[in-house]
Design an enzyme around this catalytic site. Structure first.
Site, PDB file in Angstrom:
ATOM      1  N   LYS A  58      -1.857  -1.061   2.934  1.00 40.19           N
ATOM      2  CA  LYS A  58      -2.161  -0.869   1.504  1.00 40.19           C
ATOM      3  C   LYS A  58      -2.669  -2.169   0.890  1.00 40.19           C
ATOM      4  O   LYS A  58      -3.673  -2.186   0.195  1.00 40.19           O
ATOM      5  CB  LYS A  58      -0.900  -0.399   0.769  1.00 40.19           C
ATOM      6  CG  LYS A  58      -1.019  -0.469  -0.749  1.00 40.19           C
ATOM      7  CD  LYS A  58       0.207   0.054  -1.463  1.00 40.19           C
ATOM      8  CE  LYS A  58       1.282  -0.984  -1.707  1.00 40.19           C
ATOM      9  NZ  LYS A  58       0.944  -1.984  -2.748  1.00 40.19           N
ATOM     10  N   ASN A  59      -1.959  -3.254   1.151  1.00 44.18           N
ATOM     11  CA  ASN A  59      -2.297  -4.510   0.484  1.00 44.18           C
ATOM     12  C   ASN A  59      -3.545  -5.171   1.056  1.00 44.18           C
ATOM     13  O   ASN A  59      -4.047  -6.134   0.482  1.00 44.18           O
ATOM     14  CB  ASN A  59      -1.116  -5.478   0.531  1.00 44.18           C
ATOM     15  CG  ASN A  59      -0.001  -5.042  -0.411  1.00 44.18           C
ATOM     16  OD1 ASN A  59      -0.173  -4.096  -1.177  1.00 44.18           O
ATOM     17  ND2 ASN A  59       1.139  -5.718  -0.355  1.00 44.18           N
TER      18      ASN A  59
ATOM     19  N   ARG B 183       5.048 -11.204 -13.629  1.00 42.33           N
ATOM     20  CA  ARG B 183       3.777 -11.207 -12.910  1.00 42.33           C
ATOM     21  C   ARG B 183       2.571 -11.563 -13.782  1.00 42.33           C
ATOM     22  O   ARG B 183       1.694 -10.721 -14.032  1.00 42.33           O
ATOM     23  CB  ARG B 183       3.566  -9.872 -12.196  1.00 42.33           C
ATOM     24  CG  ARG B 183       4.668  -9.585 -11.215  1.00 42.33           C
ATOM     25  CD  ARG B 183       4.498  -8.287 -10.499  1.00 42.33           C
ATOM     26  NE  ARG B 183       3.724  -8.397  -9.281  1.00 42.33           N
ATOM     27  CZ  ARG B 183       3.520  -7.397  -8.446  1.00 42.33           C
ATOM     28  NH1 ARG B 183       4.030  -6.219  -8.702  1.00 42.33           N
ATOM     29  NH2 ARG B 183       2.812  -7.542  -7.366  1.00 42.33           N
TER      30      ARG B 183
ATOM     31  N   ASP C  52       8.559  -8.086   0.066  1.00 40.92           N
ATOM     32  CA  ASP C  52       8.401  -6.625   0.125  1.00 40.92           C
ATOM     33  C   ASP C  52       9.336  -5.963   1.134  1.00 40.92           C
ATOM     34  O   ASP C  52       9.386  -4.736   1.226  1.00 40.92           O
ATOM     35  CB  ASP C  52       6.936  -6.256   0.448  1.00 40.92           C
ATOM     36  CG  ASP C  52       6.023  -6.459  -0.757  1.00 40.92           C
ATOM     37  OD1 ASP C  52       6.531  -6.713  -1.856  1.00 40.92           O
ATOM     38  OD2 ASP C  52       4.794  -6.362  -0.582  1.00 40.92           O
TER      39      ASP C  52
ATOM     40  N   ARG D 150       3.476   5.611  -3.792  1.00 42.94           N
ATOM     41  CA  ARG D 150       2.476   4.573  -4.044  1.00 42.94           C
ATOM     42  C   ARG D 150       2.160   3.800  -2.762  1.00 42.94           C
ATOM     43  O   ARG D 150       1.049   3.317  -2.591  1.00 42.94           O
ATOM     44  CB  ARG D 150       3.002   3.557  -5.075  1.00 42.94           C
ATOM     45  CG  ARG D 150       2.887   4.004  -6.519  1.00 42.94           C
ATOM     46  CD  ARG D 150       3.328   2.872  -7.425  1.00 42.94           C
ATOM     47  NE  ARG D 150       2.832   1.618  -6.898  1.00 42.94           N
ATOM     48  CZ  ARG D 150       3.495   0.461  -6.899  1.00 42.94           C
ATOM     49  NH1 ARG D 150       4.686   0.389  -7.450  1.00 42.94           N
ATOM     50  NH2 ARG D 150       2.970  -0.624  -6.372  1.00 42.94           N
TER      51      ARG D 150
END
Ligand code: UD1
Length: 423
Positions: free
Chosen positions: A25-26, A124, A310, A402
């Site tokens: 995903k990232n 963030r 994560d 997600r």
């Protein structure tokens, strides 16, 4: 984004079999954003079908790009982009929508996004992204929650020294520098594997980037005429792989996890070994065997190649059941212990003091009614529920969707009992 779906999990069934990890995903999100740069076609293989990826698709479509899916391949044509503004609604759905900042600015000289604002795991901010773009000659205006970044005469290469190795800031500055005149140097750059994948994608389209994976990245600017259509396959998702490794350990199961780059999960493999979990490593797979209660271990989240933030929530689920007391220090995000409260509802003994969590292992967890507060916290609750006695209900499954492609179905194939309830 919240939908009404929930997961009902009957714990106590260990996971057994083989599971294949999807594309990262990232890595996918910045690569999709980078497809803006060449103003032509990008063919990207191995793209995971996730909610976050769908949001980035919506961002690109809104801007005017043509996006088509064929299985896990995405074709993006960015020739027809006609807008440089990302509406508030899309920024709100995903913070990583801000990854179009660098590429839109580089190609069109202007970009406007709404401020992504706070998020569940911490404030963030965007200061490092914006300071970096300013070092390349951009001007930044922030007003009424909107950020406009522009450059009158195009960007000019420069030296950017990041105060902190921010992943998103490194990616945005890399993308901005591709069409800047002259050479850009990013110091104290993030070293995550996803940055290396972005470099490979950019170079395949004709950009000149080197150094990704170490802390100094150099980008020699090229002209848009030098860029060409590109075909690329994204790297496997190291966080998905890690989640499956911990799921196997926490249920005392035995699973072969395929499509893994073992080097990318090394920080987690080392911790699992330290905790007494049996792990075997092949060229592109990892085998994990749970061996009863794990031993307590201490860990501290750090930028890559340190232990990934994560994976911190999932590890906390495992350590809740360890023999002994573990100390977990979260150094990347200031508010990333929300799962601790939910794990306590299952019987875990966790004390949080600022950025430190003290976890006294208990012999068993029992099912409870829980809420996923964010993506990885949600995954941690699934893992705890798989190991718990009795049934667990997890609300707000959209957070989990997600970043995981139908985790419920994948785990059911390995022997879990998970039902997704709609409405
Ligand atoms: C990325 C990952 C996310 C991961 C995180 C850290 C994506 C899409 N997301 O997020 O899954 O948890 O890296 O590995 O790749 N910061 C500032 N100012 C800035 C930018 C960041 O202070 O301008 C701070 C953040 O508040 C945070 C730290 O830097 O404390 C690291 O954040 P960053 O590396 O930027 O994370 P993301 O790129 O948002």
């Amino acid at each position: 984004m919240i939908n009404g779906e929930k997961l009902m999990i009957v714990g106590g069934h260990n996971l057994r079999g083989t599971i294949q990890v999807g594309g990262s995903k990232n890595a996918t999100l910045p690569i999709l954003a980078a497809s803006i740069l060449n103003g032509s076609k990008s063919t990207i293989h191995g793209v995971p079908r996730l909610l976050d990826v769908a949001v980035m698709q919506d961002v690109l479509s809104y801007l005017g790009a043509k996006v088509n899916w064929f299985g896990n391949t995405v074709e993006v044509d960015t020739e027809s982009i006609h807008s440089v503004e990302v509406p508030e609604e899309l920024m709100r759905r995903m913070r990583a929508s801000n990854l179009v900042l660098g590429s839109l600015l580089s190609r069109f000289g202007r970009v406007k996004i709404s401020y992504p604002g706070g998020c569940q795991i911490g404030s963030r901010p965007m200061n490092l992204h914006l300071k970096g773009l300013q070092s390349l000659g951009a001007t930044v205006h922030e007003k009424f929650g909107f950020i406009t970044v522009e450059t009158k005469e195009g960007l000019t290469g420069g030296v950017v020294h990041l105060d902190q190795p921010s992943v998103g800031a490194t990616e945005n500055i890399m993308m901005a520098a591709v069409l800047a005149s002259g050479v850009t140097v990013i110091r104290n750059a993030a070293k995550e594997p996803e940055i290396v994948d972005l470099q490979n994608f950019l170079n395949s389209m004709g950009a000149r980037v080197k150094g990704a994976g170490i802390d100094t990245i150099k980008i020699e600017g090229v002209r848009i005429e030098d860029l060409r259509p590109v075909v690329h396959t994204v790297i496997p998702d190291r966080i998905e792989a890690g989640t499956h490794m911990v799921a196997t350990a926490v249920t005392g199961g035995e699973v072969t996890i395929t499509n893994v780059i073992p080097e990318h999960v090394e920080p987690l493999l080392a911790k699992l070994r330290e905790a007494g979990v049996k792990v075997g490593v092949g060229d592109d797979f990892v085998q994990v065997q749970g061996t009863g209660r794990v031993k307590a271990v201490d860990l501290k989240t750090m930028p890559y190649p340190g232990f990934p933030t994560d994976m911190q929530p999932q590890m906390m689920a495992l350590l809740s059941l360890a023999e002994g007391t573990s100390i977990v220090a979260e150094t990347i995000f200031e508010n990333r212990f929300k799962h601790a409260g939910e794990l306590r509802r299952m019987g875990a003994d966790i004390k949080v003091e600022g950025q430190i969590a003290i976890i006294k292992g208990v012999p068993k967890l029992s099912g409870a009614h829980l809420e996923a507060s964010d993506l990885r916290a949600g995954a941690a609750l699934v893992l705890a529920a798989l190991a718990a006695e009795n049934g667990t209900v997890i609300e707000n499954v959209s957070h989990i969707d997600r970043g995981y492609e139908r985790l419920d179905l994948k785990y059911n194939e390995l022997g879990a009992r998970i039902i997704r309830v709609h409405g």
